[in-house]
Each structure stands twice: as C-alpha cells, then as structure tokens.
Design an enzyme around this catalytic site. Structure first.
Site, short mmCIF file in Angstrom:
data_model
loop_
_atom_site.label_atom_id
_atom_site.label_comp_id
_atom_site.label_asym_id
_atom_site.label_seq_id
_atom_site.Cartn_x
_atom_site.Cartn_y
_atom_site.Cartn_z
N CYS A 1 10.44 -32.34 19.66
CA CYS A 1 9.74 -31.78 18.41
C CYS A 1 8.29 -32.18 18.62
CB CYS A 1 10.54 -32.21 17.19
SG CYS A 1 11.11 -33.94 17.28
N SER A 2 7.75 -32.88 17.58
CA SER A 2 6.39 -33.37 18.05
C SER A 2 6.49 -34.80 18.36
CB SER A 2 5.73 -33.30 16.51
OG SER A 2 4.53 -34.05 16.59
N ALA A 3 7.28 -35.69 17.71
CA ALA A 3 7.38 -37.14 18.20
C ALA A 3 8.55 -37.10 19.14
CB ALA A 3 7.67 -38.08 17.18
N GLY A 4 9.64 -36.30 18.97
CA GLY A 4 10.82 -36.13 19.96
C GLY A 4 11.74 -37.46 19.59
N ILE A 5 11.75 -37.59 17.87
CA ILE A 5 12.86 -38.34 17.81
C ILE A 5 13.53 -37.77 16.44
CG2 ILE A 5 11.86 -40.52 18.55
CD1 ILE A 5 10.59 -40.89 16.02
#
Length: 913
Positions: free
Chosen positions: A842-846
C-alpha cells in the site's frame, strides 16, 4: 511655520476647493476584467478608489456570493510571481502600468474539499478555473487523468453523447491539454459515451473531485533559487509551504511548524519551530528574483495562512480561539481577530507559548472520506462511484456536525522527502501538527447537572498506541487522541510512528451515554482551565444514564475527550456547552474518553456483564473454549464485535515484536529508502536483494496454516519511492514473482502515496537494468488489472507480471461496504501460483496490506472448515513485519468482513474427504 513643515517633509496644500471636482473627473479610468468563461468586461473606476471597489464590481457582475475564494490577478505579471489586487489599497498605487489595464478574475483560494462549497455557482467557477489551468499547463496531470478530466468537461459542455449529432472527430476544435493529439481526442470521445445521464453540475463536480487529487491542486507557485543559485519553485498550499525541484516536492513546511516568515531584500526566510534538544532557531532561506517578487511571496504566504486558518474555525468560535493563536500580518483585517494580532515588520509571528505543541518528531496528515478516483482512461463515471457530499451549512444548533466538518476539511499536505545533498539549502525538517482549539463561549453555571440513559461501550484501556472505535463512534474519535498523546501512527496520516507510553496514570475508557427524555445525562463536573484543575466527575446521580451505562461513569474519572474534542485547554463553561451540544447531534450520544486511575474492587462491580466488559476472558486468548470449530470461532467473533472486546484485544497486542532488531534499515545508506521513518523491516525477515545494495523496505510474511497443510507466502513492502523503483523491480525479478497487488492510488487528495513505478500502456519505462512495458490495462469499478512485461537488459530474459491495483479504498478510514474488497480478494486468490509469494503493498506496507493478508488467510481457513481467530492472524503477521493491520478501524473492518464471508457463504467450503 512654513519652513518648519518643509523641514519635516511636509508641504502646504494651496489647492482650491473649486478644483477638486475637476481632479476627480480626470482620475476616472477604464479597467478590463477577463472572466473565467473568456469574456472581457470593462469597468469605469476612479484611480483614488480602493481595490475593493473594483472587486465589488466584478463580484456584482457575476452575482457571486462566496466572494472570499476569488480575486483579481494582474495580467502583466510573470507566471512565476503572481500578484493580486489588494482590497484595502488605492488603485493608483497598484495599477502603475498605465490605463486602460487588464486584470483576470480567478480563483485564489482552493479549499481541500470543494464539495463543501455552499453555492453551485462557486463550484462552477472552480470548474472553469481548473479546466483552464489544465488546458494551459499550469495544473499538470498524467495523460490518463487528462483523458478522464476532458471527458467530464465534454459532458458538461455537450451533454449526453448522441451518435446522430456527435460524429467521429466532433472534438477536433476543442482544446483540453497543451500537447493533445488525435489519439487523445479519440479516447476522450470514447469515454464521453460512458457519462450518459450525468447533469452538467454532476459532471463538473466529478471533474473537480479528480482535479483535487492532482499534486499541484491549490498550490500557488513562485519562482526562486536556493542559496547555491539553483532554480526551484516555492508553492503555497492550504496547509503550508512546499518546495519543488523540477516539479517534484522535496520539502514541506506546515503552518504549525512555522514560527515566522520574513524577507530582507531578495531573501525569503522560513523560521521553524525548534526541535527537541535544539537550542537554536532553525531557519531556511531562499533567494528570489528581486525585492518585489520576494515581498509578493511573503504577502501571499501571510494571506493564505490567514484565510485557511480562518476557514477551519466556526464563526462562533473565532473569538475564543483567538486566545490561542497569535498571528501577525501587515494587514490586520486578514487575521482572525485584530486584538490578538501582532504587527511584525517583514514577518508573521506565531506565539508558541499560547499553543500546545505536539511531538516535533511527527508529521500528521488527514484525509477526506470521499474517494479519490483512479487515474485510468476507462474509469466509469456513474454517481455511485463519485460520492459527492452535500455541502453542510454551519449551525450553532448542531455542534456535532460542525465538529465533523472542521475535522474533514482540515488538511496537511505531505510528500515524501528524501535527504538532500549538502548543497541544497532547504533542508528537511521534522514536522508536527497541533489540533486547533474549538470552543463555544456561553454563560453556564459553575457546576451543572447533566444526565442520560442507555448504553455505552468500553474502549481500549491500555498504554498501547491506537484506539478502539466501537460502532457508532466516529473513526477519528480515539485515533486522533492517541496521535496527540502517544504519537500513534496512522498509515494514511503520518510520517512517523512513535510507540510512547501514556504520560498520565491510569487507563483510558470510552463511555457512550444517551440522555433521558428530559435531555439530562446525570453527572456533575468540576474543574477546567479557568479553575486551574483537570475536569473531573464530581457526582453521579443514582439510576441516571451515567449511572446505568456500561461501563458506568465513576466519581473521580478525569474527562479527556468529549465527542473527539480535546478539552484540556477549555474552561468549565465551555466544556458544559460541548456536553449539552451533543444532545443535538443525530445520535444524541455523548462519547467520553475518561482516564480512570485504578480499577474498582470487584465488590463495586455490580453485574457479570460489567465484569466481562472490564476484564474480558479473551483479553489474552489462546484457543477460547468452544471456539475450536469454525462455528464456535465465528460465534465468538460475532459476540466480540457486538461487545467491543475484539477491539480491546487488538489494542493490547504489541505493534512491534519485542526483541527483533531493525538495524539494517537504520544504516545511513538506507535511510532515504524508507518512506516512513518508523516503519522498518525486521532484520530476520527482511528481503535481501542480489547485488551490492541488498536493502529494500520489504518483509517476508508467511502465513502458515498447519491444520490445512497450507502456507500463503507474501512479500509485504512499502509503496515505491522515486529512488527505490529499481529495487522494487529487482525483488520481482529475483523472486520471479508473477503477481503484484497494490492497495492504494498514486495520490490521495493531492498527497503522494506511491510513485508510479510502471508505464502507461503501451509505453516502456526503465528502472535500473529493467525495461517495464505495460501491455494491457483493464479497469473495473473497484480495481485495475494490468499485464506487464519485465525485461532484463543485461541478459535479455523476459518475465510476465500481473499487476492488480485496488482503487476503491476511501481516502480516510475504511470502506463503508466490504463487497468490492471481498471480490478483489477472491480475484487475487484466483491468480495465485502455488508456492510463489505474492508481492503486496500500500503506502507504508502495513495497514491495508495487513487487511488483505488477514482476509485471504481467513478465507482459506473458512474454505477448509477450520476455526478463524483474527487476532492470532495479526499476531503472526506482526511477528514478521511490524504494525500489520494498523488501526482499530481496519481491524474492525476485516473482522466484520470475515463474519460476513462465513454467514453469507461467500466462500465455497471444500469437501472434508
């Protein structure tokens, strides 16, 4: 006497009175104004008049009521130094280029959410301005976005497509972007057919909603240079000052971080708030082209700040809030309240003592709930996709709605900033955001009795960052509080995550109360900032709503938040007013976050239900009794959602696995490869690249399901940055991945969430040693599917990758309905290759990444008739990548989606044999 006057620079005026009318007649001049529809209108004015007189003529000509958004721009000024007509200054001092003169009527202030504009005419003028800016190249956008924008402009102008009238080539004489060609126009014509049924106002609203997601929406650009004489652009936005190099934002300075802006000759200065442990003021300097452009930039910054700060405040609150803000302006009329403003020569001052600053190691941003449409040429236009919110009218009788309005329109622009080379003068700063203080000033008794009936639900009572958002409470309610008190990280909202324990004693509880028939809540308060003591519950009326709710409100409880509002800086009377105002909201509920110093003794707990609320059995669940079957686990999940205990359990779970190091991510050479400075991969699970540079912010996440003899493998990573695209494709190549899943749009409300690391079809893009070609692109209402060919230029080998981009996730919070998301997860499952990881980001990957992994894992378990424990799934993920499933709202969303899949049979059960 005469000589004395001359010595002081004065002179004697011997003009006869009879000459004055003739002087006035001679000073009448002609001014032409070019309006947004291209028409030019001439007006006769007196050179001695103030600029306001000409502005009023322009407003009157159009019949504009929301005048504050518009202005008159000087027509002879360069593009990189726009100058606006000043209302309080005589025309003769501003229009020095001779008469007749020409000015341009333009939108000066672009608010973050144009859907909140009250008048349709104002939105129409916004549309005309944005269309002109795109057409003339001032508002740049990707080609795919330009096609979609142009199609809405065509729908607005021509109406519905009619094959008998609109023959091929009917747009040949239309201009939409600077360098359009026949292929572009044919795409616009094709897309125009899909907009059938949209009214002119609806098409224009769709246009605006897409345009506001562009990087330069609402940014006024001024040309400048750094101290090494390198060209740059300084942009003034609704939330601060941005610095661009080659049209890429390299630095951003939010208003809340700026103590003063000033200029001296050709130098422009930004004085920033001190960081922790710093003793000196941090100043960033820029060179402007000349003194006039420098002063022009300074003045525009002051006016933008004054305008957007005032727009955040309700009219009733301005007088009270001016106590907390001290703004200086060369024009006191521009500021919120004159008596609290300082006049500072060459600068704007904020009084840092009057405001409570948050952690200066954080940057927060907030997004609007409306969705950002994807920038794809085949995007559908029906109303169901563009959820255009109706404008809200400010009313003192509905404070709850106004509070939501303020929160939703608050904006802080964010673009990732990597460390610059030493020669760059505009160094990166740590950024923070302090909530503005909102209050109503009314006379109320020093102590008031307030009552209520009905239910409430418990909130997380832990020191872990984050919050529980039970059904019926605004998702921002507790999230904002934890971001204020603990530095809680929200993926769509922050550059940092700081895991800090609460400074206060005790634990937090969320209590919801509904008033009785007489509108009373049934408790008394004491304290307030005027009484120099915290707000504490002093008395509970027996059998009142405050006494019968669960968990009950106790005497001695300290009030922290009221309906999401921080009341630490408010007087007793103001707090009482906030509580009373909650009765006028739609739900009539009063939501209190209280700090409870100690848990009551068991003798004080009157019911088993209340005991289970305060000490849920599954607070630290292993395998709950009766939950060792799918049916049993779903029953537990359903009850947990109803009671709120699943959210409490989620808040108790560690965000980062204790003892796991992230040392490689913190190496100096890797710092600029991290999008967020506290979202880092564990050393033990990080993905290693082949070659000399082996670091990328990515983690192996393996979801083992022993009972099903199944392992779903993932690589969870952040959205690529401009400087990490080559490493991203290196991972795809090294692992021979065939599936990439993207869970964000490139920008959301103008903020960059992910760099576009693939080309538009059929173009080719180079990243390092890799050629990337997008061969096909297919769009649906919820996601975009692309087929890409990756070629290694060193070996000539080729590899095909399927790229899925989910575009239906809203800018703020979570989707209202899980249907689109569940269909997307099922499609992802259908494309999986056995034994091969799927790359998800995604953006942060979390956050959204964790939601997808949780959902797919749960579907696999339901499919095999095995019990599903979402908290265990999240724990397994966080053991491999920190903070997976980021917020309470995301966890609640995925839990409800899991329950829906089970109850509605959305996954086909496999035959046990």
């Amino acid at each position: 006497m005469t000589s004395r006057l001359r010595a002081l620079g004065g002179r004697i005026n011997n003009t006869r009175t009879s000459e004055l009318p003739k002087e006035k007649t001679r000073s009448e001049v002609i001014c032409s104004i070019r309006f947004l529809d291209g028409l030019v209108q001439t007006f006769k004015v007196n050179k001695q008049d103030l600029g306001q007189s000409l502005l009023d003529m322009a407003y009157g000509h159009l019949g504009v009521t929301e005048k504050e958004y518009f202005g008159l721009q000087h027509g002879d000024d360069p593009v990189d130094s726009p100058r606006w007509l000043e209302a309080s200054k005589p025309l003769r001092k501003q229009l020095k280029g001779g008469f007749p003169c020409t000015l341009h009527f333009r939108v000066r202030y672009f608010i973050p959410d144009p859907n909140t504009l009250q008048q349709e005419q104002t939105r129409h003028l916004y549309f005309l301005q944005l269309k002109m800016d795109v057409c003339e190249g001032r508002l740049t956008c990707p080609l795919n976005s330009a096609v979609v924008l142009a199609s809405y402009a065509v729908q607005s102008h021509f109406g519905d497509f009619n094959s008998s009238i609109h023959h091929p080539g009917y747009l040949a004489d239309s201009q939409f972007i600077p360098d359009q060609n026949d292929d572009f126009l044919s795409k616009v014509e094709s897309l125009h057919e899909q907009h059938s049924g949209l009214k002119q106002s609806e098409a224009e609203s769709c246009y605006i909603n897409i345009a506001r997601t562009l990087d330069f929406y609402g940014v006024e650009l001024h040309g400048g240079r750094d101290l090494h004489n390198l060209d740059l652009m300084i942009g003034i936005a609704s939330a601060g000052i941005a610095v661009y190099r080659k049209y890429i934002c390299t630095s951003f300075y939010p208003w809340v971080n700026i103590l003063k802006i000033s200029f001296k000759r050709k130098k422009f200065f930004i004085h920033q708030r001190q960081k922790q442990a710093e003793s000196r003021e941090h100043i960033v300097a820029f060179n402007m082209l000349n003194y006039r452009s420098c002063k022009n930039l300074w003045k525009s910054c002051v006016e933008h700040h004054s305008f957007f700060q005032a727009k955040k405040l309700l009219p009733q609150e301005k007088n009270v809030l001016s106590q907390y803000w001290t703004l200086g302006s060369r024009n006191p009329k521009k500021s919120v309240n004159n008596q609290y403003c300082k006049k500072v020569i060459g600068g704007m001052v904020w009084n840092p003592v009057m405001r409570r600053s948050l952690s200066v190691e954080r940057l927060e941003t907030k997004s609007l709930p409306s969705r950002s449409p994807p920038i794809t040429p085949n995007w559908r236009s029906p109303r169901l996709r563009h959820e255009i919110r109706k404008p809200r009218h400010s009313s003192a009788d509905n404070l709850a709605n106004e509070m939501t309005y303020i929160t939703e329109t608050e904006d802080v622009f964010y673009t990732y900033k990597g460390p610059l080379s030493p020669k760059d003068s505009d160094s990166e700063v740590s950024q923070n955001h302090s909530p503005h203080r909102e209050s109503l000033s009314e006379n109320n008794p020093a102590q008031s009795c307030l009552t209520q009936k009905s239910s409430s639900s418990v909130s997380p009572s832990s020191n872990a960052p984050g919050s529980c958002s039970p059904d019926g409470v605004d998702q921002r309610f507790l999230e904002d509080y934890h971001k204020v008190t603990k530095g809680g990280f929200v993926e769509d909202a922050s550059q940092y995550y700081c895991d800090k324990s609460d400074d206060g004693d005790g634990y937090l509880v969320l209590i919801r109360i509904t008033p009785d028939e007489e509108g009373r809540f049934g408790f008394n308060l004491k304290g307030g900032v005027d009484q120099k003591m915290p707000l504490v519950v002093s008395r509970i009326n027996p059998e009142s709503p405050a006494d019968t709710c669960m968990p009950k409100l106790n005497e001695g409880d300290q009030i922290v938040l009221i309906n999401g509002r921080d009341i630490s800086e408010h007087t007793h009377d103001q707090v009482v007013m906030f509580i009373k105002a909650s009765r006028e909201s739609h739900s009539r509920e009063l939501a209190l976050v209280i700090r409870r110093k100690a848990v009551r003794s068991l003798a004080e707990i009157r019911s088993e239900d209340e005991l289970s609320q305060l000490f849920p059995e599954a607070m630290f669940p292993a395998c709950p009794e009766g939950g060792d079957s799918l049916e049993g686990s779903m029953e537990l999940l359903k009850k947990g959602l109803e009671s709120g205990t699943v959210l409490i359990q989620f808040e108790q779970l560690y965000r980062k696995k204790p003892g796991l190091a992230v040392s490689f991510a913190k190496l100096p050479q890797n710092l600029d490869k991290n999008r967020y400075k506290d979202v880092l991969p564990y050393d033990t699970t990080r993905v290693l690249l082949q070659g000399n540079e082996d670091y990328i912010n990515a983690s192996y996440v393996n979801m083992e399901m022993p009972a099903a003899n199944l392992v779903n493998k993932y690589i969870a990573t952040q959205g690529p940055l401009p400087n990490t695209c080559a490493q991203f494709w290196q991972v795809v190549w090294d692992q021979k991945l065939s599936l990439v899943v993207m869970l964000t749009t490139l920008t959301e409300r103008g903020r960059t969430k992910c760099h576009q690391y693939w080309p538009d079809p059929p173009d080719i893009m180079d990243h390092g040693i890799f050629h990337i070609q997008c061969q096909t692109e297919d769009c649906t209402i919820a996601y975009v599917s692309r087929e890409m060919l990756v070629t290694n230029t060193e070996t000539g080998e080729e590899h095909t990758v399927t790229h899925l981009q989910y575009v239906a996730w809203p800018d703020h919070g979570v989707p209202d309905d899980s249907s689109d998301f569940l269909e997307f997860v099922k499609y992802v499952r259908s494309l999986r290759v056995d034994g091969e990881p799927a790359l998800v980001h995604c953006s942060a990957g979390i956050g959204r990444t964790g939601v997808l992994v949780t959902m797919e894992t749960a579907m696999c378990l339901i499919e095999r008739n095995l019990p599903v424990y979402p908290l265990d799934i999240v724990r397994k993920m966080r053991d491999q990548r920190a903070m997976m499933v980021q917020t309470s709202s995301q966890y609640k969303f995925v839990c409800e989606a899991i329950l829906r899949v089970y109850e509605e049979g959305l996954v086909q059960r496999l035959d046990p044999s």
